[in-house]
Write a protein that holds these residues in place. Structure first.
Motif: not given
Length: 417
Positions: A1-14
């Protein structure tokens, strides 16, 4: 998973965890701040640019909400809601009739005014009515909650999630109401029936109700603001013929009602729920940022929601589940990309109906539920989780199959595609 997508997923979950915990009574977590944090974080961490974030905000929905909030605030200050309450009291001679009138008045008012605002105005009045007539306030307040959700399902302006659906789907106001009206009307009848059965002792009391005299209303002010409101509703139905969008009609009406109303414009503007508008804008940014990274792409390409009985069942099932977790408004925002990909009016209408009706299952299913419960608690009336669940879950389990069945029949008849 690209870094940007991982960051987006973490922010979305929080972000959505913040929204989830806000739905729990007694937990001091602020829903708008959770969404706002998520939106800002998406920009700060480079998932989405500031310009893209601004573009992601659905201004049509924001403007429609703003216009309706100004109209509702003016109607409130001019005594429009007091008039409805007093008319309800005047024709309520018995407890059964009082319940029926409260359910119908709340449901029909919620259809054309945002239901959150309607219950905010009606709750203290209902408690006052019940205390004056020595009635148990619980069945009437629960009836108000259930009716506000069921009634609001029938129109685009009934609740925030319907506004989202109506504007994103481009379904006309009249056609939207035509498809969902029977569900709401039958649902209101079922609400009355369920409460009569659950509170047999209360409604077995045939003692005539007596209500105290009230202070006189300023009928001139009510007529002025009420006339503008009537024009707004007519405009909603005729908007396509007049080449006017629903948000523009709401804004025009709000400007007119500010000019001719007697209430100070500053008092009206103060009543606008700016926090709710911020909440909506933030959610749009969070979902748009996640969509940009391609995290939804596999699901979108897979045509997860199909315009058939299976798709209807999936929309209704997920609505019932997730409305109890994040509530119906954040759930509806999250569903927008998927239904845009499906491109089916059937599924758009299913989302509006199902997400609204599912909000009745528990006290944390919809914002209107919490508004009534918190307002009642301030007046010394406590509605417990299980007390509400007994009626709310039954009404939900009756109205969701009704919604699914009626929409599918219209699909089979070729009325909806």
């Amino acid at each position: 998973m690209p870094t940007t997508a991982l960051i987006a997923l973490i922010i979305f979950v929080f972000t959505y965890l913040g929204i989830i915990f806000t739905r729990l009574p007694g937990v001091n977590v602020d829903r708008p701040s959770a969404a706002y944090f998520g939106a800002i974080a998406m920009v700060v961490f480079g998932v989405i640019t500031l310009e893209e974030a601004v573009s992601a905000i659905d201004t049509n929905t924001i403007f429609l909400l703003l216009g309706m909030m100004i109209v509702i605030a003016t109607l409130q200050l001019d005594g429009f809601f007091d008039l409805i309450a007093r008319l309800t009291v005047r024709y309520a001679g018995s407890r059964i009739r009082l319940l029926s009138l409260i359910v119908l008045a709340t449901g029909l008012s919620s259809a054309f005014l945002v239901n959150d605002a309607v219950v905010l105005m009606f709750t203290p009045v209902i408690i006052h009515i019940c205390r004056s007539s020595k009635c148990n306030p619980l069945p009437y307040l629960i009836g108000e909650i259930l009716a506000s959700n069921v009634g609001s399902a029938m129109t685009i302006t009934g609740n925030p999630q319907n506004m989202l659906v109506g504007l994103a789907s481009n379904i006309s106001y009249g056609r939207f109401m035509l498809h969902l009206l029977p569900i709401s009307l039958v649902g209101l009848g079922l609400t009355i029936l369920v409460l009569r059965l659950l509170y047999k002792q209360e409604f077995a009391n045939n003692t005539p109700l007596v209500f105290p005299e009230e202070k006189p209303l300023q009928l001139g002010q009510i007529v002025r603001s009420g006339s503008v409101f009537a024009l707004i509703v007519i405009g909603f139905f005729l908007g396509k013929f007049l080449n006017l969008s629903i948000p523009l009609i709401a804004l025009m009406g709000s400007a007119l009602i500010l000019l001719i109303g007697k209430a100070k414009p500053s008092s009206i503007i103060h009543q606008v729920d700016w926090v709710l508008l911020l909440f909506f804008a933030s959610l749009f940014i969070v979902v748009a940022a996640v969509e940009k990274t391609g995290l939804f792409s596999g699901l979108l390409q897979g045509n997860l929601f199909s315009a058939d009985l299976k798709g209807l069942g999936l929309v209704h099932g997920t609505s019932l589940l997730f409305s109890q977790v994040v509530s119906n408004v954040p759930f509806a925002v999250l569903m927008l990309p998927f239904l845009k990909a499906a491109g089916s009016d059937l599924l758009w209408l299913a989302l509006a109906s199902a997400s609204t009706l599912a909000g009745n299952a528990t006290i944390i299913g919809a914002m209107a539920n919490l508004i009534v419960i918190e307002s009642a608690q301030k007046e010394g009336v406590f509605i417990g989780f299980m007390t509400f669940l007994k009626a709310g879950l039954v009404v939900t389990l009756l109205t969701l199959p009704l919604s699914m069945g009626w929409l599918y029949l219209q699909h089979l008849w070729g009325w909806i595609v």
